[in-house]
Scaffold this motif. Structure first.
Motif, PDB file in Angstrom:
ATOM      1  N   ARG A  27      18.543  -4.497 -24.128  1.00  0.00           N
ATOM      2  CA  ARG A  27      17.132  -4.482 -23.745  1.00  0.00           C
ATOM      3  C   ARG A  27      16.437  -5.636 -24.470  1.00  0.00           C
ATOM      4  O   ARG A  27      16.484  -5.716 -25.711  1.00  0.00           O
ATOM      5  N   HIS A  29      12.848  -7.203 -25.115  1.00  0.00           N
ATOM      6  CA  HIS A  29      11.441  -6.845 -25.011  1.00  0.00           C
ATOM      7  C   HIS A  29      10.632  -7.647 -26.015  1.00  0.00           C
ATOM      8  O   HIS A  29      10.942  -7.623 -27.208  1.00  0.00           O
ATOM      9  N   ILE A 124      12.063   1.806 -24.198  1.00  0.00           N
ATOM     10  CA  ILE A 124      12.216   2.124 -22.776  1.00  0.00           C
ATOM     11  C   ILE A 124      11.165   3.154 -22.394  1.00  0.00           C
ATOM     12  O   ILE A 124      11.067   4.200 -23.043  1.00  0.00           O
ATOM     13  N   LEU A 128       9.875   0.909 -16.791  1.00  0.00           N
ATOM     14  CA  LEU A 128      11.214   0.480 -16.385  1.00  0.00           C
ATOM     15  C   LEU A 128      11.836   1.382 -15.322  1.00  0.00           C
ATOM     16  O   LEU A 128      12.992   1.191 -14.948  1.00  0.00           O
ATOM     17  N   HIS A 131      13.919   0.004 -12.376  1.00  0.00           N
ATOM     18  CA  HIS A 131      14.284  -1.366 -12.767  1.00  0.00           C
ATOM     19  C   HIS A 131      15.761  -1.631 -12.466  1.00  0.00           C
ATOM     20  O   HIS A 131      16.619  -0.796 -12.728  1.00  0.00           O
ATOM     21  N   PHE A 138      17.202  -6.137 -19.065  1.00  0.00           N
ATOM     22  CA  PHE A 138      17.595  -4.732 -19.159  1.00  0.00           C
ATOM     23  C   PHE A 138      18.889  -4.564 -18.365  1.00  0.00           C
ATOM     24  O   PHE A 138      18.882  -4.600 -17.139  1.00  0.00           O
TER      25      PHE A 138
END
Length: 184
Positions: A27, A29, A124, A128, A131, A138
């Motif tokens: 992930r 971010h 998360i 998402l 997604h 991701f």
DNA sequence: CTCCGGATTCGT
DNA sequence: CGAATCCGGAGT
């Protein structure tokens, strides 16, 4: 890292669930990358599975589960925690795999044992939901060492006692002996 | 519109 | 063992 292809998810859910063990969830971010090794999962088999959200049929919430494989199904539970699933099987078959625990690999400091804590540690949330997991920020990837043999334990799923005999099916899988499993 | 209960976690 | 906390789904 080798990102898993869509065909990986386009298979029997129990097979996908077990083969997800040992894979890396990645992930990215706000410029930070977090990586966790998947050590515990649960399979949710579709409209006939009384424990699966898709047992109520196609609704706005479950639409993702009916969609194409390799997408995330993320929802809010108990008004405060998130759970993340990966949609499996061909489009139209509403099945998914719940991610229950990760072993920290990199970028993770918070606890990752349990579906809610996993999502919190990996940043998360419902943004998402739906997604695509073949995206850049991701995804799931095969780890560098692919020759490791895992011993897999099969147990009843957690927190689905309302589901009658489906609650007793051995659809929770985890890496035997791994210290990051939420409930060994 | 109201009502119910949850694929959890934490604190007592 | 019970509270927290909010949303989806079902019923009126």
């Amino acid at each position: 890292m080798r990102k898993l292809p869509r065909a990986f998810y386009d298979r029997d859910t129990r097979t996908v669930a077990q083969e997800l063990l040992g894979k890396y969830l990645v992930r990215v971010h706000r410029g930070r990358q977090r990586v966790g090794r998947i050590v515990e999962v649960e399979a949710y088999l579709g409209p006939h599975d009384r424990a699966a959200h898709s047992c109520r049929g196609l609704t706005p919430r479950t639409a993702v589960m009916f969609g194409p494989p390799g997408h995330a199904y993320v929802y809010l539970i108990y008004g405060m925690h998130h759970c993340m699933n990966i949609v499996t099987e061909p489009e139209g078959q509403a099945a998914a795999v719940l991610l229950r625990a990760l072993e920290p690999v990199s970028g993770l400091k918070a606890r990752t044992q349990g579906p809610g804590l996993l999502c919190k540690a990996m940043q998360i949330d419902r943004i998402l939901n739906s997604h695509d997991l073949l995206s850049e920020n991701f995804f799931v990837a095969a780890p560098p060492n692919t020759d490791e043999v895992l011993r897999i334990a099969r147990r009843p799923r957690i927190g689905v006692d309302y589901a009658g005999h489906w609650a007793r099916r051995l659809l929770r899988y985890y890496i035997r002996g791994n210290p990051y499993v939420s409930r060994p």
